[in-house]
Motif scaffolding. Sequence first.
Motif, PDB file in Angstrom:
ATOM      1  N   ALA A 281       0.831  -1.203   0.000  1.00 44.56           N
ATOM      2  CA  ALA A 281       0.000   0.000   0.000  1.00 44.56           C
ATOM      3  C   ALA A 281       0.869   1.259   0.000  1.00 44.56           C
ATOM      4  O   ALA A 281       0.567   2.234  -0.692  1.00 44.56           O
ATOM      5  N   THR A 282       1.957   1.239   0.773  1.00 44.02           N
ATOM      6  CA  THR A 282       2.821   2.418   0.823  1.00 44.02           C
ATOM      7  C   THR A 282       3.440   2.681  -0.546  1.00 44.02           C
ATOM      8  O   THR A 282       3.457   3.820  -1.029  1.00 44.02           O
ATOM      9  N   ILE A 283       3.961   1.623  -1.166  1.00 43.31           N
ATOM     10  CA  ILE A 283       4.621   1.818  -2.463  1.00 43.31           C
ATOM     11  C   ILE A 283       3.607   2.327  -3.491  1.00 43.31           C
ATOM     12  O   ILE A 283       3.859   3.306  -4.193  1.00 43.31           O
ATOM     13  N   VAL A 284       2.441   1.670  -3.538  1.00 40.11           N
ATOM     14  CA  VAL A 284       1.432   2.076  -4.524  1.00 40.11           C
ATOM     15  C   VAL A 284       1.000   3.524  -4.278  1.00 40.11           C
ATOM     16  O   VAL A 284       0.999   4.353  -5.192  1.00 40.11           O
ATOM     17  N   SER A 285       0.665   3.846  -3.020  1.00 42.36           N
ATOM     18  CA  SER A 285       0.102   5.175  -2.792  1.00 42.36           C
ATOM     19  C   SER A 285       1.176   6.248  -2.867  1.00 42.36           C
ATOM     20  O   SER A 285       0.901   7.364  -3.293  1.00 42.36           O
ATOM     21  N   PHE A 286       2.411   5.923  -2.501  1.00 42.09           N
ATOM     22  CA  PHE A 286       3.476   6.922  -2.621  1.00 42.09           C
ATOM     23  C   PHE A 286       3.722   7.249  -4.100  1.00 42.09           C
ATOM     24  O   PHE A 286       3.806   8.411  -4.479  1.00 42.09           O
ATOM     25  N   THR A 287       3.799   6.204  -4.912  1.00 43.95           N
ATOM     26  CA  THR A 287       4.025   6.434  -6.337  1.00 43.95           C
ATOM     27  C   THR A 287       2.871   7.213  -6.951  1.00 43.95           C
ATOM     28  O   THR A 287       3.055   8.239  -7.608  1.00 43.95           O
TER      29      THR A 287
ATOM     30  N   GLY B  53      -7.250  -9.248  -0.861  1.00 46.33           N
ATOM     31  CA  GLY B  53      -6.436  -8.082  -0.492  1.00 46.33           C
ATOM     32  C   GLY B  53      -6.935  -6.781  -1.087  1.00 46.33           C
ATOM     33  O   GLY B  53      -6.535  -5.703  -0.659  1.00 46.33           O
ATOM     34  N   ILE B  54      -7.830  -6.862  -2.091  1.00 48.84           N
ATOM     35  CA  ILE B  54      -8.214  -5.655  -2.825  1.00 48.84           C
ATOM     36  C   ILE B  54      -8.840  -4.587  -1.923  1.00 48.84           C
ATOM     37  O   ILE B  54      -8.422  -3.431  -1.945  1.00 48.84           O
ATOM     38  N   LEU B  55      -9.812  -4.967  -1.111  1.00 51.27           N
ATOM     39  CA  LEU B  55     -10.484  -3.944  -0.297  1.00 51.27           C
ATOM     40  C   LEU B  55      -9.565  -3.317   0.747  1.00 51.27           C
ATOM     41  O   LEU B  55      -9.537  -2.088   0.860  1.00 51.27           O
ATOM     42  N   PRO B  56      -8.808  -4.136   1.521  1.00 56.88           N
ATOM     43  CA  PRO B  56      -7.874  -3.487   2.445  1.00 56.88           C
ATOM     44  C   PRO B  56      -6.890  -2.564   1.725  1.00 56.88           C
ATOM     45  O   PRO B  56      -6.597  -1.457   2.200  1.00 56.88           O
ATOM     46  N   MET B  57      -6.405  -3.016   0.570  1.00 59.62           N
ATOM     47  CA  MET B  57      -5.472  -2.182  -0.192  1.00 59.62           C
ATOM     48  C   MET B  57      -6.135  -0.891  -0.638  1.00 59.62           C
ATOM     49  O   MET B  57      -5.562   0.190  -0.555  1.00 59.62           O
ATOM     50  N   LEU B  58      -7.361  -1.037  -1.142  1.00 60.44           N
ATOM     51  CA  LEU B  58      -8.102   0.128  -1.616  1.00 60.44           C
ATOM     52  C   LEU B  58      -8.252   1.134  -0.472  1.00 60.44           C
ATOM     53  O   LEU B  58      -8.046   2.339  -0.641  1.00 60.44           O
ATOM     54  N   THR B  59      -8.619   0.620   0.706  1.00 59.56           N
ATOM     55  CA  THR B  59      -8.783   1.490   1.866  1.00 59.56           C
ATOM     56  C   THR B  59      -7.495   2.226   2.186  1.00 59.56           C
ATOM     57  O   THR B  59      -7.459   3.452   2.291  1.00 59.56           O
ATOM     58  N   LEU B  60      -6.418   1.444   2.329  1.00 59.08           N
ATOM     59  CA  LEU B  60      -5.150   2.071   2.720  1.00 59.08           C
ATOM     60  C   LEU B  60      -4.688   3.079   1.673  1.00 59.08           C
ATOM     61  O   LEU B  60      -4.207   4.159   2.013  1.00 59.08           O
ATOM     62  N   CYS B  61      -4.842   2.722   0.404  1.00 56.17           N
ATOM     63  CA  CYS B  61      -4.405   3.651  -0.640  1.00 56.17           C
ATOM     64  C   CYS B  61      -5.243   4.921  -0.619  1.00 56.17           C
ATOM     65  O   CYS B  61      -4.727   6.012  -0.829  1.00 56.17           O
ATOM     66  N   THR B  62      -6.545   4.787  -0.348  1.00 55.31           N
ATOM     67  CA  THR B  62      -7.392   5.976  -0.246  1.00 55.31           C
ATOM     68  C   THR B  62      -6.910   6.874   0.885  1.00 55.31           C
ATOM     69  O   THR B  62      -6.819   8.090   0.743  1.00 55.31           O
ATOM     70  N   VAL B  63      -6.590   6.238   2.019  1.00 54.94           N
ATOM     71  CA  VAL B  63      -6.178   7.020   3.173  1.00 54.94           C
ATOM     72  C   VAL B  63      -4.833   7.705   2.921  1.00 54.94           C
ATOM     73  O   VAL B  63      -4.620   8.843   3.329  1.00 54.94           O
TER      74      VAL B  63
ATOM     75  N   GLY C 261      -2.927   3.246  10.294  1.00 62.37           N
ATOM     76  CA  GLY C 261      -4.002   2.952   9.359  1.00 62.37           C
ATOM     77  C   GLY C 261      -4.071   1.469   9.062  1.00 62.37           C
ATOM     78  O   GLY C 261      -5.148   0.873   8.988  1.00 62.37           O
ATOM     79  N   SER C 262      -2.899   0.866   8.932  1.00 64.07           N
ATOM     80  CA  SER C 262      -2.839  -0.549   8.606  1.00 64.07           C
ATOM     81  C   SER C 262      -3.427  -1.397   9.742  1.00 64.07           C
ATOM     82  O   SER C 262      -4.189  -2.338   9.508  1.00 64.07           O
ATOM     83  N   LEU C 263      -3.110  -1.040  10.985  1.00 61.97           N
ATOM     84  CA  LEU C 263      -3.632  -1.785  12.133  1.00 61.97           C
ATOM     85  C   LEU C 263      -5.156  -1.787  12.120  1.00 61.97           C
ATOM     86  O   LEU C 263      -5.808  -2.833  12.257  1.00 61.97           O
ATOM     87  N   VAL C 264      -5.722  -0.612  11.939  1.00 68.98           N
ATOM     88  CA  VAL C 264      -7.169  -0.460  11.996  1.00 68.98           C
ATOM     89  C   VAL C 264      -7.839  -1.205  10.839  1.00 68.98           C
ATOM     90  O   VAL C 264      -8.838  -1.910  11.026  1.00 68.98           O
ATOM     91  N   THR C 265      -7.250  -1.048   9.652  1.00 71.73           N
ATOM     92  CA  THR C 265      -7.823  -1.706   8.481  1.00 71.73           C
ATOM     93  C   THR C 265      -7.864  -3.220   8.672  1.00 71.73           C
ATOM     94  O   THR C 265      -8.838  -3.881   8.327  1.00 71.73           O
ATOM     95  N   GLU C 266      -6.802  -3.755   9.254  1.00 73.40           N
ATOM     96  CA  GLU C 266      -6.759  -5.199   9.487  1.00 73.40           C
ATOM     97  C   GLU C 266      -7.884  -5.654  10.413  1.00 73.40           C
ATOM     98  O   GLU C 266      -8.459  -6.720  10.211  1.00 73.40           O
ATOM     99  N   VAL C 267      -8.173  -4.830  11.420  1.00 72.41           N
ATOM    100  CA  VAL C 267      -9.242  -5.213  12.346  1.00 72.41           C
ATOM    101  C   VAL C 267     -10.576  -5.251  11.604  1.00 72.41           C
ATOM    102  O   VAL C 267     -11.344  -6.213  11.717  1.00 72.41           O
ATOM    103  N   VAL C 268     -10.829  -4.227  10.798  1.00 69.96           N
ATOM    104  CA  VAL C 268     -12.106  -4.152  10.098  1.00 69.96           C
ATOM    105  C   VAL C 268     -12.259  -5.318   9.123  1.00 69.96           C
ATOM    106  O   VAL C 268     -13.329  -5.911   9.006  1.00 69.96           O
ATOM    107  N   TYR C 269     -11.171  -5.664   8.417  1.00 72.31           N
ATOM    108  CA  TYR C 269     -11.273  -6.718   7.405  1.00 72.31           C
ATOM    109  C   TYR C 269     -10.895  -8.089   7.952  1.00 72.31           C
ATOM    110  O   TYR C 269     -10.758  -9.032   7.182  1.00 72.31           O
TER     111      TYR C 269
END
Lengths: 296, 271, 325
Positions: free
Chosen positions: C109-115, C192-202, C264-272
């Motif tokens: 998520a970091t690499i994708v969203s940073f780029t 992995g798509i939804l957690p990734m989508l969430t993290l990238c949005t954030v 963000g990653s911690l929270v997302t993991e709990v939700v998903y």
Amino acid sequence: MGPLVRSLIRNRKAVVGLIIIALIVLIALAAPLLTEYNPASRVGRPHQPPSADHWLGTTRIGQDVFSRLIHGARTSLAVGFGAGLLITVLGTALGIIAGYRGGKTDEVISFFTNMVLVVPNLPLLLVLAAFIGQASPLVIAIILGFTSWAWGARVTRAETLSVKHKDFIKSAEMMGEPRWRIMTFEIFPNLISIVGINFIGSVIFAIITEATLEFLGLGDPKTVSWGMMLYNAQKASALSVGAWWDILTPCFALAILGIGLSLLNFAVDEIANPRLRTGNRLSRWTALIRSGEGRL
Amino acid sequence: MTKPLLSIKNLTIDYIGETADFRAVDDVSFDVAHGEVFGLAGESGCGKSTIAFAISRLHKPPALIRNGQILLEGRDVLGLDPRELRSFRWREVAMVFQSAMNSLNPVLRVEAQFYDVLRTHQGMNRSQARERTAEMLRLVDIPPDRMRDYPHQFSGGMRQRIVIAICLALNPKIVVMDEPTTALDVVVQREILQRINELRKTFGFSVLFITHDLGLMVQFCDRIGIMLAGKLVEQNSAGNIYTKPQHDYTRKLWASFPSLHGARLMEVAAS
Amino acid sequence: MVFLLRRLGFYLAAFIAAATINFFLPRLMPGDPIEIMFSSAGAELSIENLAALKLTFGFVDGPLWQQYLTYLQSIFTGDLGRSIKYFPLPVTSVLGHALIWTVGLMGTATIVSFTLGTFLGILAAWRRGSIFDVVVSVGAIFATSVPAVVTSLIVLFFFGFTLGWFPTGYAADPALDPSFSLTYIGSLLYHGILPMLTLCTVLTGGFAVTMRNNMINLLGEDYIVMARAKGLSDSRVMLWYAARNALLPTVSSLAIAIGTVLGGSLVTEVVYNYPGLGNILYQAILARDYPVIQGQLLIMTVAMLVANFIVDVSYVLLDPRLRGA
């Protein structure tokens, strides 16, 4: 303060942000007048969808979601602004002292600042909150205040360094003004925009983090707050059982408050840093180019 | 008189404000002949740099060219389309900017900053570009083996000489120098101006020289224009500007110089 | 080199600071620290096991400094004690297993969203004031100001429950055995798509704004104007002159952003219900499994320090002015 207020009023982002925040504050203050339901007690059947009786439905244990929403706003705002204030006061004071005094004082403060910045914030808060047990909003605000000042201290220090060598500081020093007076009355007023950005940013951070800690189960179950609403809804598997109102209500409330504060923050940033401004000038320029009154 | 190289006609430039505009250049006209050094003098904020930027069309909003023409060998610069403009820049008009310290990209090697010009305009490959770079660096007394270094490894004066070398890499017709030496100390300043003069004699380019330092300008320029608040108030040969200033403002500018400087200038003008 | 060595020394100090917090917290709480730390185990802990745990956490007979040294010794020998909820599993193996998932999710998520964020920021700054700029800036305000909890829940509600396009939990189909088969990897990606989508949005918005503002602050620099005067193509000026320099402050702000990424990653993991550190931690909090809660602070700190070190190294690689020094 005059020019700052005037630029805020002229900035569209700032106006929208202020309206959102003002509305939420008003609703929170007027909460007891807006609903007859006690936010903590069971007032209806469990998980009722929104209706005329319960505008935003009921929770798993039959509490009124609307009443919890507007009463919970008080908690979010109080924690946000309280912790935000504490974070800003600590960060600003440490930043100005480090930047102005320099030398050993600066080294010590900067060392601690950098250290706090590399210890991950949320995991640290989780450990603290876990040992405290069920943390009330007040406790959460206090631990947030004491663990989250580092960013503000670093930014304020950098800004102090650039103000420190200006002539008016030198002349105040020549006149023998005591250091604390120079820091409070000469330096601080020149940092007002960076302090403003720090404050709004900290309020956003505190609101988000309070909700997160409570969502993760570290809050006090008796608290009425948006974070506890999320926690209870998630524990009741609100999404799986289709009780979307139970979980989406605090979600949207947090989102809207966050957006309002962020708009204000970006606006202050634009006012403090003229290079970031676009606004009217550019649209006038574009209009002139389009009408053929000039070119580049 | 032969056709001028650069001809500025009735140039008017505004900076657009939120409600009112600021007129930075107001109906300015002048010519620069082939091989001539033309100076623009005036206080900071009088619009001289705005003119320099307009010649290569480097302005960005909120600047707006309201009126006028810029002709280079009869070609209308303001009418060039983006592609023509890119090939016009540097090949015809090169520029030396105010701050020697900041004109070079800090994260690219010197070599690369030559290479991108040479490749873009002359399609050179790396080894051809390296050869040309070495040649240009030798012209300004920089050892060619230092082309692999980064800008921060050079002194301020060396950096400015590198910029000049980059300027001459394409044999431009005119070099615009916007306060090229203000950031440098006096000795380096002289050195650089002398070097530019020698190079000019070798390559025959014209120079539009912009500075607030009228004394320096009289020594260096053939003709001089004096600017005040966006207007060109006087235009004459360097000698006349010094010995017979016509406009009040020119006289005031001279009066503001210390007399020692003035005495030395007198000799220069006399010779 | 000296720069990097000094950073390493600083990181060691920061790690010890986190350990010190762990050491003092139970001792500062009112009541018996041993009682606080291990009471949630009830009667399940045998006397020998309890003694071993007490030793690990420095509860030895002796003055405080001796207790502290004992605790530091166990940490530096890699002994973080045993989990109470998953007894007798050691904390390191409980967290180590989860860490792989978290690093995978967070790293990608970091690499994708940073780029993505950096490119959006570059373009927005370059076309300052255009519709594109307005959309990116306002979008970034929205995305960054909404808590990760809220984003994950909303994304989960729409894409997981309402539309039913994606699974609503777990890292892969629980019916499949982990293997290098196409089915399993496909299932991993699908989950992995939804957690990734969430993290990238954030995350993307924050990176975009940082890059945009850094770019805009640079666009007036002389070397940018000179690059344009040189007649270089727009993309060359934008990428190699403006963006290449604006990347430096952006990368250094990445170091601070890593904390947010982690949160963000911690929270997302709990939700998903994703099997990473966040989820383990959530379970540990509910069970008051203190050894695990303390262990995660150390492991997260190490993760943060490693990420910071990577940022330091790339900063040195990106800025020639730091290289020789």
